[in-house]
Each structure stands twice: as structure tokens, then as C-alpha cells.
Enzyme design. Structure first.
Site, PDB file in Angstrom:
ATOM      1  N   LYS A  72     -17.499   5.642 -22.003  1.00 29.00           N
ATOM      2  CA  LYS A  72     -16.869   5.446 -20.688  1.00 29.00           C
ATOM      3  C   LYS A  72     -16.498   3.971 -20.478  1.00 29.00           C
ATOM      4  O   LYS A  72     -15.371   3.650 -20.132  1.00 29.00           O
ATOM      5  CB  LYS A  72     -17.810   5.908 -19.560  1.00 29.00           C
ATOM      6  N   ARG A  92     -26.416   0.023 -29.930  1.00 31.27           N
ATOM      7  CA  ARG A  92     -26.203  -0.955 -28.850  1.00 31.27           C
ATOM      8  C   ARG A  92     -27.518  -1.639 -28.487  1.00 31.27           C
ATOM      9  O   ARG A  92     -27.544  -2.834 -28.188  1.00 31.27           O
ATOM     10  CB  ARG A  92     -25.608  -0.253 -27.629  1.00 31.27           C
ATOM     11  N   ARG A 115     -31.985  10.233 -20.401  1.00 30.67           N
ATOM     12  CA  ARG A 115     -30.656  10.097 -19.756  1.00 30.67           C
ATOM     13  C   ARG A 115     -29.734  11.231 -20.197  1.00 30.67           C
ATOM     14  O   ARG A 115     -28.943  11.750 -19.400  1.00 30.67           O
ATOM     15  CB  ARG A 115     -30.040   8.733 -20.117  1.00 30.67           C
ATOM     16  N   ARG A 157     -21.870  11.840 -10.364  1.00 33.65           N
ATOM     17  CA  ARG A 157     -22.802  12.371 -11.376  1.00 33.65           C
ATOM     18  C   ARG A 157     -23.585  13.568 -10.886  1.00 33.65           C
ATOM     19  O   ARG A 157     -24.415  14.089 -11.626  1.00 33.65           O
ATOM     20  CB  ARG A 157     -23.825  11.298 -11.768  1.00 33.65           C
ATOM     21  N   ARG A 161     -30.135  -3.483 -23.939  1.00 33.96           N
ATOM     22  CA  ARG A 161     -30.118  -2.975 -22.557  1.00 33.96           C
ATOM     23  C   ARG A 161     -31.429  -2.238 -22.277  1.00 33.96           C
ATOM     24  O   ARG A 161     -31.898  -1.477 -23.125  1.00 33.96           O
ATOM     25  CB  ARG A 161     -28.906  -2.047 -22.375  1.00 33.96           C
TER      26      ARG A 161
HETATM   27  P1  AP5 Z   1     -20.105   2.729 -23.924  1.00 34.37           P
HETATM   28  O1  AP5 Z   1     -18.651   2.549 -23.795  1.00 34.37           O
HETATM   29  O2  AP5 Z   1     -21.006   1.712 -23.276  1.00 34.37           O
HETATM   30  O3  AP5 Z   1     -20.518   4.193 -23.417  1.00 34.37           O
HETATM   31  P2  AP5 Z   1     -20.840   4.696 -21.958  1.00 34.37           P
HETATM   32  O4  AP5 Z   1     -20.389   6.111 -21.895  1.00 34.37           O
HETATM   33  O5  AP5 Z   1     -20.312   3.745 -20.931  1.00 34.37           O
HETATM   34  O6  AP5 Z   1     -22.437   4.645 -22.027  1.00 34.37           O
HETATM   35  P3  AP5 Z   1     -23.514   4.048 -21.043  1.00 34.37           P
HETATM   36  O7  AP5 Z   1     -24.808   4.088 -21.798  1.00 34.37           O
HETATM   37  O8  AP5 Z   1     -23.115   2.733 -20.478  1.00 34.37           O
HETATM   38  O9  AP5 Z   1     -23.479   5.168 -19.926  1.00 34.37           O
HETATM   39  P4  AP5 Z   1     -24.532   5.597 -18.908  1.00 34.37           P
HETATM   40  O10 AP5 Z   1     -23.852   6.681 -18.186  1.00 34.37           O
HETATM   41  O11 AP5 Z   1     -25.872   5.931 -19.482  1.00 34.37           O
HETATM   42  O12 AP5 Z   1     -24.812   4.238 -18.110  1.00 34.37           O
HETATM   43  P5  AP5 Z   1     -24.264   3.632 -16.743  1.00 34.37           P
HETATM   44  O13 AP5 Z   1     -24.202   2.179 -16.932  1.00 34.37           O
HETATM   45  O14 AP5 Z   1     -23.054   4.349 -16.294  1.00 34.37           O
HETATM   46  O15 AP5 Z   1     -20.447   2.873 -25.469  1.00 34.37           O
HETATM   47  C1  AP5 Z   1     -21.778   2.977 -25.931  1.00 34.37           C
HETATM   48  C2  AP5 Z   1     -21.866   2.356 -27.339  1.00 34.37           C
HETATM   49  O16 AP5 Z   1     -21.055   3.124 -28.218  1.00 34.37           O
HETATM   50  C3  AP5 Z   1     -21.312   0.934 -27.393  1.00 34.37           C
HETATM   51  O17 AP5 Z   1     -22.083   0.183 -28.300  1.00 34.37           O
HETATM   52  C4  AP5 Z   1     -19.872   1.108 -27.908  1.00 34.37           C
HETATM   53  O18 AP5 Z   1     -19.413   0.002 -28.622  1.00 34.37           O
HETATM   54  C5  AP5 Z   1     -20.025   2.339 -28.800  1.00 34.37           C
HETATM   55  N1  AP5 Z   1     -18.802   3.161 -28.843  1.00 34.37           N
HETATM   56  C6  AP5 Z   1     -18.017   3.525 -27.799  1.00 34.37           C
HETATM   57  N2  AP5 Z   1     -16.991   4.311 -28.223  1.00 34.37           N
HETATM   58  C7  AP5 Z   1     -17.150   4.454 -29.564  1.00 34.37           C
HETATM   59  C8  AP5 Z   1     -16.403   5.163 -30.576  1.00 34.37           C
HETATM   60  N3  AP5 Z   1     -15.305   5.887 -30.288  1.00 34.37           N
HETATM   61  N4  AP5 Z   1     -16.858   5.084 -31.851  1.00 34.37           N
HETATM   62  C9  AP5 Z   1     -17.987   4.370 -32.162  1.00 34.37           C
HETATM   63  N5  AP5 Z   1     -18.721   3.663 -31.245  1.00 34.37           N
HETATM   64  C10 AP5 Z   1     -18.305   3.712 -29.959  1.00 34.37           C
HETATM   65  O19 AP5 Z   1     -25.452   4.015 -15.729  1.00 34.37           O
HETATM   66  C11 AP5 Z   1     -26.734   3.417 -15.879  1.00 34.37           C
HETATM   67  C12 AP5 Z   1     -27.682   3.942 -14.817  1.00 34.37           C
HETATM   68  O20 AP5 Z   1     -27.181   3.615 -13.497  1.00 34.37           O
HETATM   69  C13 AP5 Z   1     -27.897   5.464 -14.771  1.00 34.37           C
HETATM   70  O21 AP5 Z   1     -28.850   5.898 -15.732  1.00 34.37           O
HETATM   71  C14 AP5 Z   1     -28.392   5.637 -13.331  1.00 34.37           C
HETATM   72  O22 AP5 Z   1     -29.714   5.230 -13.207  1.00 34.37           O
HETATM   73  C15 AP5 Z   1     -27.493   4.647 -12.565  1.00 34.37           C
HETATM   74  N6  AP5 Z   1     -26.250   5.254 -12.071  1.00 34.37           N
HETATM   75  C16 AP5 Z   1     -24.977   4.898 -12.441  1.00 34.37           C
HETATM   76  N7  AP5 Z   1     -24.066   5.652 -11.804  1.00 34.37           N
HETATM   77  C17 AP5 Z   1     -24.769   6.510 -11.012  1.00 34.37           C
HETATM   78  C18 AP5 Z   1     -24.392   7.545 -10.127  1.00 34.37           C
HETATM   79  N8  AP5 Z   1     -23.092   7.870  -9.933  1.00 34.37           N
HETATM   80  N9  AP5 Z   1     -25.379   8.237  -9.498  1.00 34.37           N
HETATM   81  C19 AP5 Z   1     -26.681   7.929  -9.675  1.00 34.37           C
HETATM   82  N10 AP5 Z   1     -27.107   6.946 -10.519  1.00 34.37           N
HETATM   83  C20 AP5 Z   1     -26.162   6.245 -11.178  1.00 34.37           C
END
Ligand code: AP5
Length: 198
Positions: free
Chosen positions: A17, A132, A149, A93, A138
Site C-alpha cells: 500500500k 523490512r 496483523r 479497515r 519498525r
Molecule cells: P509496504 O508498501 O510498506 O506495504 P504496506 O501494505 O503499506 O504494509 P504496512 O506493513 O505498512 O501495512 P499495515 O497495514 O500493516 O500498516 P499501517 O502503517 O497501515 O511494503 C512492505 C514491504 O514490502 C516493504 O519493504 C516494500 O519495499 C516491500 N514491497 C512492496 N511491494 C513489493 C513488491 N511488489 N515486491 C517486493 N517487495 C515489495 O498501519 C499500522 C497500524 O496503524 C495498524 O496495525 C493499526 O494499529 C493502525 N491503523 C492504521 N490504520 C488504521 C485504521 N484505519 N483503523 C484502525 N487502526 C489503524
């Protein structure tokens, strides 16, 4: 005049994402709003909100819906006023968040053109996040929290895909391939959606 993109990215941890949001927001000239980044910034600054949400993030649990909505509502309206569009990464979410977002969208005439999901097998997601963790450290990227997660996503968030399919805005992208290929496929699908909605 062509409308600005209004889109949601709804996909599991590690699906890409954040990675794809950078390219999409650049391509369409709209703001990338990541709820995870916003929360991490509040935690880092030590604000009252940051203190409230820190434990949820560390455990890999979802922050309560009302807290998320307060933050997102302001950010989306600011982005709409500035750019005339938005790209929401990681929101909604839960079904409650999706219903709230849709109600606001209808009221303001700013419902999303598209809800994009990135399909990636679970073992690939785990490998990406462990990779990562080694590079960036992180706090929620240890193996136990990663698996939690992913379970939270399957239970709370995956049901939203049917909700957006019923609204006719779901876009499914095969994201188990190189980043540039995922970007190209996503941008092409979004162009079609914005054109259809304009
Ligand atoms: P990346 O692009 O970072 O993937 P991502 O989908 O953004 O993963 P996240 O771990 O950041 O998502 P998340 O939903 O757990 O965390 P968020 O910060 O939103 O890529 C990941 C890795 O893969 C990187 O190293 C990248 O380089 C690699 N990669 C990417 N694409 C690739 C490809 N095609 N090929 C190979 N490698 C690739 O949320 C964190 C926390 O915040 C949640 O757990 C929750 O506690 C809270 N939160 C956030 N939003 C809400 C909400 N709406 N409601 C309630 N709580 C929330």
C-alpha cells in the site's frame, strides 16, 4: 474537466500500500494520506493522541473506529480543499469505518472512485515484512505481531472487499510481481475508474 482521483487502498500488511501510494499520488496529483504514518508521527511527537494509540500499534491491533474517523475526516477534507482528490492508504479497515466513510462521501459528494486491493500470498507478505524489519526495524514488524496483523486483516478488513464490490468500485491487482508492474497495472485500472466516474 477530468475529476481528481479519490481512492482507497485496502490490502493486508506488506501488500505494498505504502509503496504504491507514493507512485499513484504522484501520477494523479493527489495527497497520500496513510493512517498508519499519521499515527506513527503522533506517537513519535508524544502527543495525547500518540499516547492513546501507541499500545494498539505495538500490539498490531486496530485503533478504535471513533479515534480513526476524527483524524481521517479532517485530513480528507483538507486534501479535497487543496487538491480536489485523495488517496487513503489503510483506511477504512472495519465495516463501521467503511459505512462512516461512505456516509461522509455521499454527504459531501466525494465518494471514492475506486477501492484498490493488492493480492499477495500470505507467505510472501510475511517474507516482505521480515525483510523490512531487518532494514528498518519498525516496532510492529516482529514475526508474532506480523502474524497477528495478518489475522486482524483477515477478520476485520477483508470483508470490506465484498462491500466495495457491491458498490461497483473494487479494483483487484495481482501484487505478487515487481513493484513497477504493480504500479503500471494499478494506474491503468484507476485511470479507467476516474474516467468512468467523471
Ligand atoms: P509496504 O508498501 O510498506 O506495504 P504496506 O501494505 O503499506 O504494509 P504496512 O506493513 O505498512 O501495512 P499495515 O497495514 O500493516 O500498516 P499501517 O502503517 O497501515 O511494503 C512492505 C514491504 O514490502 C516493504 O519493504 C516494500 O519495499 C516491500 N514491497 C512492496 N511491494 C513489493 C513488491 N511488489 N515486491 C517486493 N517487495 C515489495 O498501519 C499500522 C497500524 O496503524 C495498524 O496495525 C493499526 O494499529 C493502525 N491503523 C492504521 N490504520 C488504521 C485504521 N484505519 N483503523 C484502525 N487502526 C489503524
Amino acid at each position: 474537466m477530468q475529476e481528481r482521483l479519490r481512492a482507497l487502498l485496502i490490502a493486508p500488511p506488506g501488500a505494498g500500500k505504502g509503496t504504491q501510494a507514493v507512485a499513484i499520488s504522484q501520477e494523479f496529483g493527489v495527497e497520500h494520506i496513510s493512517t498508519g504514518d499519521l499515527f506513527r508521527a503522533e506517537v513519535k511527537k508524544g502527543t495525547a493522541l500518540g499516547r492513546d494509540v501507541a499500545a494498539y500499534l505495538a500490539r498490531g491491533d486496530l485503533v478504535p473506529d471513533d479515534v480513526v474517523l476524527q483524524l481521517v475526516r479532517v485530513k480528507v477534507l483538507e486534501a479535497m480543499a487543496r487538491d480536489g482528490g485523495y488517496l487513503l492508504d489503510g483506511y477504512p479497515r472495519t465495516l463501521a469505518q467503511a459505512h462512516a466513510a461512505h456516509a461522509i462521501g455521499v454527504e459531501m459528494g466525494i465518494t471514492a472512485h475506486a477501492a484498490v486491493t493488492f493480492d499477495v500470498p500470505r507467505d510472501v507478505l510475511v517474507d516482505r515484512l521480515l525483510g523490512r524489519a531487518r532494514r528498518e526495524g519498525r516496532s510492529d514488524d516482529d514475526e508474532k505481531t506480523i502474524l497477528h496483523r495478518l489475522d486482524v486483516y483477515d477478520c476485520e478488513t477483508a470483508p470490506l472487499l465484498d462491500y466495495y464490490a457491491d458498490l461497483g468500485v473494487l479494483v483487484r491487482i495481482d501484487a505478487d510481481r515487481p513493484v513497477a508492474e504493480v504500479t503500471a497495472a494499478t494506474i491503468a485500472a484507476l485511470r479507467a475508474k476516474v474516467g468512468a466516474g467523471a
